[in-house]
Design a protein around this motif. Structure first.
Motif, PDB file in Angstrom:
ATOM      1  N   LEU A  60       0.829  -1.203   0.000  1.00  0.00           N
ATOM      2  CA  LEU A  60       0.000   0.000   0.000  1.00  0.00           C
ATOM      3  C   LEU A  60       0.861   1.250   0.000  1.00  0.00           C
ATOM      4  CD1 LEU A  60      -2.776   1.315   0.174  1.00  0.00           C
ATOM      5  CD2 LEU A  60      -2.671   1.090   2.654  1.00  0.00           C
ATOM      6  N   ALA A  61       1.935   1.227   0.799  1.00  0.00           N
ATOM      7  CA  ALA A  61       2.834   2.380   0.839  1.00  0.00           C
ATOM      8  C   ALA A  61       3.482   2.602  -0.532  1.00  0.00           C
ATOM      9  CB  ALA A  61       3.906   2.175   1.904  1.00  0.00           C
ATOM     10  N   GLU A  62       3.852   1.495  -1.200  1.00  0.00           N
ATOM     11  CA  GLU A  62       4.467   1.608  -2.525  1.00  0.00           C
ATOM     12  C   GLU A  62       3.470   2.152  -3.544  1.00  0.00           C
ATOM     13  OE1 GLU A  62       5.793  -2.348  -3.238  1.00  0.00           O
ATOM     14  OE2 GLU A  62       7.626  -2.150  -2.029  1.00  0.00           O
ATOM     15  N   VAL A  63       2.217   1.657  -3.463  1.00  0.00           N
ATOM     16  CA  VAL A  63       1.187   2.143  -4.383  1.00  0.00           C
ATOM     17  C   VAL A  63       0.894   3.623  -4.124  1.00  0.00           C
ATOM     18  CG1 VAL A  63      -1.257   1.952  -5.004  1.00  0.00           C
ATOM     19  CG2 VAL A  63       0.125  -0.110  -4.730  1.00  0.00           C
ATOM     20  N   THR A  64       0.820   3.977  -2.829  1.00  0.00           N
ATOM     21  CA  THR A  64       0.566   5.372  -2.468  1.00  0.00           C
ATOM     22  C   THR A  64       1.675   6.273  -2.993  1.00  0.00           C
ATOM     23  OG1 THR A  64      -0.618   4.697  -0.469  1.00  0.00           O
ATOM     24  CG2 THR A  64       0.195   6.960  -0.546  1.00  0.00           C
ATOM     25  N   GLU A  65       2.925   5.815  -2.829  1.00  0.00           N
ATOM     26  CA  GLU A  65       4.059   6.595  -3.315  1.00  0.00           C
ATOM     27  C   GLU A  65       4.032   6.712  -4.836  1.00  0.00           C
ATOM     28  OE1 GLU A  65       7.507   8.804  -3.605  1.00  0.00           O
ATOM     29  OE2 GLU A  65       6.151   8.425  -1.916  1.00  0.00           O
ATOM     30  N   ALA A  66       3.652   5.598  -5.496  1.00  0.00           N
ATOM     31  CA  ALA A  66       3.562   5.632  -6.961  1.00  0.00           C
ATOM     32  C   ALA A  66       2.474   6.603  -7.412  1.00  0.00           C
ATOM     33  CB  ALA A  66       3.282   4.230  -7.498  1.00  0.00           C
ATOM     34  N   ASN A  67       1.317   6.540  -6.743  1.00  0.00           N
ATOM     35  CA  ASN A  67       0.228   7.472  -7.086  1.00  0.00           C
ATOM     36  C   ASN A  67       0.636   8.916  -6.833  1.00  0.00           C
ATOM     37  OD1 ASN A  67      -1.544   5.498  -7.937  1.00  0.00           O
ATOM     38  ND2 ASN A  67      -2.488   5.242  -5.922  1.00  0.00           N
ATOM     39  N   ARG A  68       1.362   9.125  -5.715  1.00  0.00           N
ATOM     40  CA  ARG A  68       1.825  10.480  -5.418  1.00  0.00           C
ATOM     41  C   ARG A  68       2.774  10.982  -6.512  1.00  0.00           C
ATOM     42  NH1 ARG A  68       6.023  13.009  -3.658  1.00  0.00           N
ATOM     43  NH2 ARG A  68       7.211  11.078  -3.499  1.00  0.00           N
ATOM     44  N   SER A  69       3.664  10.098  -6.953  1.00  0.00           N
ATOM     45  CA  SER A  69       4.615  10.480  -8.006  1.00  0.00           C
ATOM     46  C   SER A  69       3.884  10.788  -9.307  1.00  0.00           C
ATOM     47  CB  SER A  69       5.640   9.365  -8.224  1.00  0.00           C
ATOM     48  OG  SER A  69       6.407   9.144  -7.055  1.00  0.00           O
ATOM     49  N   ILE A  70       2.877   9.945  -9.622  1.00  0.00           N
ATOM     50  CA  ILE A  70       2.096  10.189 -10.840  1.00  0.00           C
ATOM     51  C   ILE A  70       1.360  11.518 -10.731  1.00  0.00           C
ATOM     52  CG2 ILE A  70       0.116   9.386 -12.178  1.00  0.00           C
ATOM     53  CD1 ILE A  70       0.996   6.516 -11.471  1.00  0.00           C
ATOM     54  N   HIS A  71       0.743  11.730  -9.552  1.00  0.00           N
ATOM     55  CA  HIS A  71       0.011  12.971  -9.316  1.00  0.00           C
ATOM     56  C   HIS A  71       0.934  14.178  -9.481  1.00  0.00           C
ATOM     57  CE1 HIS A  71      -2.778  15.762  -7.323  1.00  0.00           C
ATOM     58  NE2 HIS A  71      -1.711  16.222  -6.696  1.00  0.00           N
ATOM     59  N   GLU A  72       2.119  14.090  -8.856  1.00  0.00           N
ATOM     60  CA  GLU A  72       3.059  15.194  -8.957  1.00  0.00           C
ATOM     61  C   GLU A  72       3.535  15.385 -10.390  1.00  0.00           C
ATOM     62  OE1 GLU A  72       6.139  14.371  -6.188  1.00  0.00           O
ATOM     63  OE2 GLU A  72       4.958  14.989  -4.426  1.00  0.00           O
ATOM     64  N   GLY A  73       3.673  14.254 -11.107  1.00  0.00           N
ATOM     65  CA  GLY A  73       4.095  14.354 -12.503  1.00  0.00           C
ATOM     66  C   GLY A  73       3.085  15.072 -13.361  1.00  0.00           C
ATOM     67  N   TYR A  74       1.795  14.719 -13.183  1.00  0.00           N
ATOM     68  CA  TYR A  74       0.747  15.405 -13.944  1.00  0.00           C
ATOM     69  C   TYR A  74       0.658  16.875 -13.554  1.00  0.00           C
ATOM     70  CZ  TYR A  74      -1.112  11.084 -15.963  1.00  0.00           C
ATOM     71  OH  TYR A  74      -1.266   9.928 -16.677  1.00  0.00           O
ATOM     72  N   ALA A  75       0.764  17.142 -12.237  1.00  0.00           N
ATOM     73  CA  ALA A  75       0.695  18.532 -11.781  1.00  0.00           C
ATOM     74  C   ALA A  75       1.848  19.341 -12.370  1.00  0.00           C
ATOM     75  CB  ALA A  75       0.730  18.579 -10.259  1.00  0.00           C
ATOM     76  N   GLU A  76       3.037  18.730 -12.395  1.00  0.00           N
ATOM     77  CA  GLU A  76       4.196  19.413 -12.972  1.00  0.00           C
ATOM     78  C   GLU A  76       3.990  19.660 -14.460  1.00  0.00           C
ATOM     79  OE1 GLU A  76       8.072  21.096 -13.163  1.00  0.00           O
ATOM     80  OE2 GLU A  76       6.641  20.739 -11.540  1.00  0.00           O
ATOM     81  N   THR A  77       3.417  18.676 -15.159  1.00  0.00           N
ATOM     82  CA  THR A  77       3.129  18.846 -16.587  1.00  0.00           C
ATOM     83  C   THR A  77       2.191  20.021 -16.818  1.00  0.00           C
ATOM     84  OG1 THR A  77       3.419  16.487 -17.002  1.00  0.00           O
ATOM     85  CG2 THR A  77       2.147  17.741 -18.626  1.00  0.00           C
ATOM     86  N   ILE A  78       1.132  20.074 -16.005  1.00  0.00           N
ATOM     87  CA  ILE A  78       0.159  21.160 -16.146  1.00  0.00           C
ATOM     88  C   ILE A  78       0.805  22.508 -15.864  1.00  0.00           C
ATOM     89  CG2 ILE A  78      -1.914  22.154 -15.086  1.00  0.00           C
ATOM     90  CD1 ILE A  78      -2.966  19.301 -14.785  1.00  0.00           C
ATOM     91  N   ASN A  79       1.597  22.576 -14.794  1.00  0.00           N
ATOM     92  CA  ASN A  79       2.237  23.845 -14.448  1.00  0.00           C
ATOM     93  C   ASN A  79       3.218  24.290 -15.525  1.00  0.00           C
ATOM     94  OD1 ASN A  79       0.941  24.347 -11.990  1.00  0.00           O
ATOM     95  ND2 ASN A  79       2.331  22.987 -10.882  1.00  0.00           N
ATOM     96  N   ARG A  80       3.926  23.319 -16.119  1.00  0.00           N
ATOM     97  CA  ARG A  80       4.870  23.678 -17.171  1.00  0.00           C
ATOM     98  C   ARG A  80       4.142  24.151 -18.430  1.00  0.00           C
ATOM     99  NH1 ARG A  80      10.124  22.717 -16.394  1.00  0.00           N
ATOM    100  NH2 ARG A  80      10.698  21.543 -14.520  1.00  0.00           N
ATOM    101  N   LEU A  81       2.980  23.555 -18.689  1.00  0.00           N
ATOM    102  CA  LEU A  81       2.177  24.052 -19.807  1.00  0.00           C
ATOM    103  C   LEU A  81       1.749  25.490 -19.560  1.00  0.00           C
ATOM    104  CD1 LEU A  81      -0.129  20.977 -20.561  1.00  0.00           C
ATOM    105  CD2 LEU A  81       1.623  21.933 -22.070  1.00  0.00           C
ATOM    106  N   ALA A  82       1.398  25.775 -18.308  1.00  0.00           N
ATOM    107  CA  ALA A  82       0.967  27.130 -17.974  1.00  0.00           C
ATOM    108  C   ALA A  82       2.109  28.121 -18.118  1.00  0.00           C
ATOM    109  CB  ALA A  82       0.424  27.156 -16.551  1.00  0.00           C
ATOM    110  N   VAL A  83       3.345  27.679 -17.848  1.00  0.00           N
ATOM    111  CA  VAL A  83       4.497  28.575 -17.973  1.00  0.00           C
ATOM    112  C   VAL A  83       4.636  29.088 -19.400  1.00  0.00           C
ATOM    113  CG1 VAL A  83       7.029  28.633 -17.919  1.00  0.00           C
ATOM    114  CG2 VAL A  83       5.759  27.611 -16.029  1.00  0.00           C
TER     115      VAL A  83
END
Length: 359
Positions: A159-182
């Motif tokens: 569960l911790a590994e899945v949570t960390e993976a989801n967090r990384s994916i979430h952060e990756g998408y958020a970073e993608t969106i923010n970079r698009l906004a830049v």
């Protein structure tokens, strides 16, 4: 205690009686059957030896010095490490009340005096058989508990590994969106600041609508890209001082479709919401918006929210063709209307949430 892994194990019996003759007699009975024995000659000694030796069975007299058979029984039953040890009470009592007291204290079985060897050994075998089954059950329960704990630790790790993976994916998408906004900020600094304020205002409105924290967070990211399609609009139009011609206005309006196309085709819930926002944030509740003249609830909720947040910030921001309006004037325009803006342009529930925030 029985050690089930060793077949040659000999059960251990504690014999407690203040008569040495009776103790010797009982010991001979037990050793003849192959049992190991220990002896105690008063109640206090019986309690101490039971705690120290933890025998498989206790055989004790009702009447002993220092502590009676009932006192010994209560002491054994009150100890979590000893409570399941069988106790055979040796007694001459035949009265119902006395036996009920003994059973209530925790006595497992009775053996009348004078002792009948065959009868006593039968009772001993029965009690030891029950003790052995109890020990096996406890051992099995411990193994199950260990297995459950092991599986729980493994599941917690996964569960911790899945949570960390989801967090990384979430952060990756958020970073993608923010970079698009830049990208928008490189084209127009005012637009860059505008999309950040629209994101914040959209979050506030969604919260006021009672949307859950996940929706609010996703909308905040999605709102950042609402004008991403403007990167495809020529500078001479995007940065123009003054009013647009009809052709320029038509090209500018295409930023909604272009932005949606840029964000389409993703499996990410963040980018899917961003696609809807980019396409529909200029649609109006009364159907007078663009690009598809959607109306009412055919407009996705996220588009309705960002539409109001976008319009609020546009009115509050200075442009070459207009000054920055005060909050009060902007509030009045959105809720009462003017020559260009009408309350009918906005979802009533979204507008109501906005007014609750800014009253």
């Amino acid at each position: 205690m029985f050690q089930t892994s060793v077949n040659s194990y000999k059960p251990h019996i504690l014999i407690a009686d203040d008569s040495r003759g009776i103790v010797q007699l009982l010991r001979s009975f037990c050793e003849h059957e192959g049992y190991r024995t220990s002896e105690a000659y008063d109640g206090f000694q019986a309690i101490q030896m039971t705690q120290t030796l933890q025998p498989d069975l206790v055989m004790l007299d009702m009447n002993m010095p220092k502590a009676s058979g009932l006192d010994v029984t209560k002491a054994i039953r009150s100890d979590t490490h000893l409570f399941d040890i069988p106790i055979i009470m040796l007694t001459g009592l035949t009265g119902r009340e006395e036996r009920l007291k003994a059973v209530s204290a925790g006595v497992s079985d009775f053996q009348n005096k004078p002792v009948d060897r065959e009868e006593l050994m039968l009772r001993v075998r029965n009690m030891l058989r029950m003790k052995k089954m109890s020990d096996l059950l406890q051992e099995h329960n411990r193994e199950l508990e260990d297995l459950v704990q092991q599986r729980t630790r493994e599941l917690e790790k996964v569960l911790a590994e899945v949570t960390e993976a989801n967090r990384s994916i979430h952060e990756g998408y958020a970073e993608t969106i923010n970079r698009l906004a830049v990208v928008s900020e490189y084209r127009d600094e005012d637009t860059g600041m505008h999309i950040k304020r629209v994101s914040l205002n959209s979050r506030e409105i969604a919260s006021a609508l009672g949307m859950d924290s996940g929706y609010v967070e996703n909308l905040g990211y999605a709102a950042v890209t609402h004008d991403i399609g403007k990167v495809a609009i020529p500078d001479q139009i995007l940065l123009k001082n003054g009013s647009f011609t009809d052709l320029e206005r038509s090209l500018m309006m295409k930023h909604t479709v272009i932005g949606a196309q840029m964000l389409s085709g993703s499996n990410s819930p963040y980018l899917n919401m961003a696609e809807k926002v980019a396409l529909t944030h200029h649609e109006r509740w009364d159907g007078s918006g663009y690009p598809n003249q959607l109306f009412g609830e055919t407009i996705p909720l996220e588009g309705r929210i960002v539409s109001l947040a976008d319009q609020y910030d546009a009115l509050r921001t200075q442009r070459t063709y207009k000054p920055a309006f005060s909050h009060k004037k902007t509030y009045d325009i959105l809720t009462l209307g003017d020559q260009r803006t009408s309350p009918e342009h906005f979802c009533p529930e979204v507008l109501s949430a906005f007014t609750r925030i800014h009253l």
